[in-house]
Design a protein around this motif. Structure first.
Motif, mmCIF file in Angstrom:
data_model
loop_
_atom_site.group_PDB
_atom_site.id
_atom_site.type_symbol
_atom_site.label_atom_id
_atom_site.label_comp_id
_atom_site.label_asym_id
_atom_site.label_seq_id
_atom_site.Cartn_x
_atom_site.Cartn_y
_atom_site.Cartn_z
ATOM 1 N N ARG A 6 0.869 -1.173 0.000
ATOM 2 C CA ARG A 6 0.000 0.000 0.000
ATOM 3 C C ARG A 6 0.908 1.226 0.000
ATOM 4 N NH1 ARG A 6 -2.793 1.177 4.161
ATOM 5 N NH2 ARG A 6 -4.581 2.061 3.056
ATOM 6 N N ILE A 7 0.788 2.026 -1.047
ATOM 7 C CA ILE A 7 1.709 3.141 -1.262
ATOM 8 C C ILE A 7 0.911 4.432 -1.400
ATOM 9 C CG2 ILE A 7 3.575 4.014 -2.728
ATOM 10 C CD1 ILE A 7 3.553 1.004 -3.878
ATOM 11 N N ALA A 8 1.353 5.467 -0.720
ATOM 12 C CA ALA A 8 0.743 6.794 -0.855
ATOM 13 C C ALA A 8 1.801 7.768 -1.349
ATOM 14 C CB ALA A 8 0.170 7.270 0.476
ATOM 15 N N LEU A 9 1.493 8.458 -2.424
ATOM 16 C CA LEU A 9 2.373 9.491 -2.972
ATOM 17 C C LEU A 9 1.738 10.846 -2.727
ATOM 18 C CD1 LEU A 9 2.377 6.861 -5.131
ATOM 19 C CD2 LEU A 9 4.349 8.179 -5.932
ATOM 20 N N ILE A 10 2.519 11.761 -2.173
ATOM 21 C CA ILE A 10 2.013 13.046 -1.693
ATOM 22 C C ILE A 10 2.581 14.163 -2.554
ATOM 23 C CG2 ILE A 10 1.857 14.565 0.319
ATOM 24 C CD1 ILE A 10 2.754 11.932 1.930
ATOM 25 N N GLY A 11 1.699 15.000 -3.105
ATOM 26 C CA GLY A 11 2.229 16.089 -3.909
ATOM 27 C C GLY A 11 1.182 16.836 -4.697
ATOM 28 N N GLU A 12 1.592 17.329 -5.846
ATOM 29 C CA GLU A 12 0.747 18.225 -6.636
ATOM 30 C C GLU A 12 0.694 17.767 -8.088
ATOM 31 O OE1 GLU A 12 0.466 23.007 -7.686
ATOM 32 O OE2 GLU A 12 2.430 22.096 -7.358
ATOM 33 N N CYS A 13 -0.503 17.780 -8.658
ATOM 34 C CA CYS A 13 -0.669 17.640 -10.098
ATOM 35 C C CYS A 13 -1.218 18.962 -10.628
ATOM 36 C CB CYS A 13 -1.623 16.501 -10.439
ATOM 37 S SG CYS A 13 -1.855 16.252 -12.218
#
Length: 305
Positions: A6-13
């Motif tokens: 389970r992977i969470a990527l944090i940021g902006e698109c």
């Protein structure tokens, strides 16, 4: 290795505009951690959970972003939709050698309040339960001081629970008030990183390191450090061992957008599947070599495998 990470990527698109040779603009979406999330989900397939963590507006562009992410299999339950807000926008201009120039419109982007709203509370509480948390230097910049402080607490708790923290340095000077502010933010986060995916040019620009040896020496507490160097060999230090992995030669570079993001995705996917650092770096080089032969950040789905 966990067969179902389970992977969470944090940021902006952001809204992406590609400035073409004939003067026209092609509209799509992109952002460093979003690019990595898409490629990571493509690499790992349906056995993984890849969630994107950000904040968007309630506009049609934000709707389209969410629809595109869902079509790629990304989880949207950690995406906030803030009434009256908009996503950021950027334009890519490329020269004859495929090198990029970016123009940004992002000061009022919704992501700047990603971790400051009441809706952020359940998201922050959930993040330490993931197996992997992924963020970048751009994440640190756009979240602001309050958001960074809250994220840092999440990283500490996540590692205490056994999660791995992955950080891509992606330094963009224009996003920071000054170099010292950026250095302080990076140093605070790098104390809590398990896998550092570092671009050598960014390390030089931010910290002034003269060569790869200085970079490696700067992070004695990080178990796995990957030094990305464009078309040159990738250098890796993992558990005290050193590895050198040559890049994949490309005859004609069209657009270097997302080269590092795609490398990071394939590298991480390989490591999560049990691949060695050398195997992971080769996978990263292979994917990046395909990405830089087309315009824009994301390969068409049928061309990314």
């Amino acid at each position: 290795m966990n067969p179902h990470p389970r992977i969470a990527l944090i940021g902006e698109c952001m809204i992406e505009l590609q400035h073409r040779a004939d003067g026209s603009l092609h509209q799509s979406f992109g952002g460093d951690t979003l690019n990595t999330a898409v490629y990571l989900r493509r690499e790992l397939g349906a056995d993984s959970t890849v969630d994107y963590v950000t904040a968007l507006g309630d506009d049609s562009f934000s709707d389209a972003m969410c629809a595109q992410w869902a079509s790629e299999g990304l989880g949207l339950q950690r995406v906030q939709r803030l009434p009256g807000r908009l996503p950021g926008l950027y334009c890519i201009q490329t020269d004859a050698n495929g090198e990029r120039k970016f123009l940004y419109w992002r000061n009022e982007a919704a992501v700047r309040d990603c971790f400051t709203t009441p809706g952020a509370e359940p998201i922050l509480a959930a993040l330490p339960g993931y197996d992997v948390l992924y963020l970048s230097g751009i994440t640190l910049a756009v979240l602001g001081a309050v958001g960074r402080t809250r994220l840092l607490a999440v990283l500490v708790e996540a590692r205490q629970r056994g999660a791995r923290v992955v950080f891509d340095n992606n330094y963009r000077p224009r996003l920071w008030a000054g170099v010292e502010a950026a250095r302080e933010a990076y140093r605070q986060v790098l104390e809590h990183v398990d896998l550092a995916l570092l671009t050598e040019d960014d390390e030089r620009a931010l910290f002034g390191y003269a060569d790869s040896e200085q970079v490696f020496a700067a992070y004695p507490g990080i178990d796995e450090v990957v030094l990305k160097r464009g078309a040159d060999d990738c250098l890796i230090r993992q558990s005290g061992q050193r590895f050198v992995v040559p890049a994949v030669a490309v005859e004609k570079v069209v657009d270097t957008t997302a080269a590092g993001d795609s490398f990071s995705a394939a590298y991480l996917a390989s490591r999560l599947r049990g691949g060695s650092p050398q195997e992971a770096a080769l996978a990263g080089h292979r994917l990046a070599s395909r990405v830089i032969q087309v315009a824009g950040a994301l390969l068409p789905l049928n061309e990314s495998s």
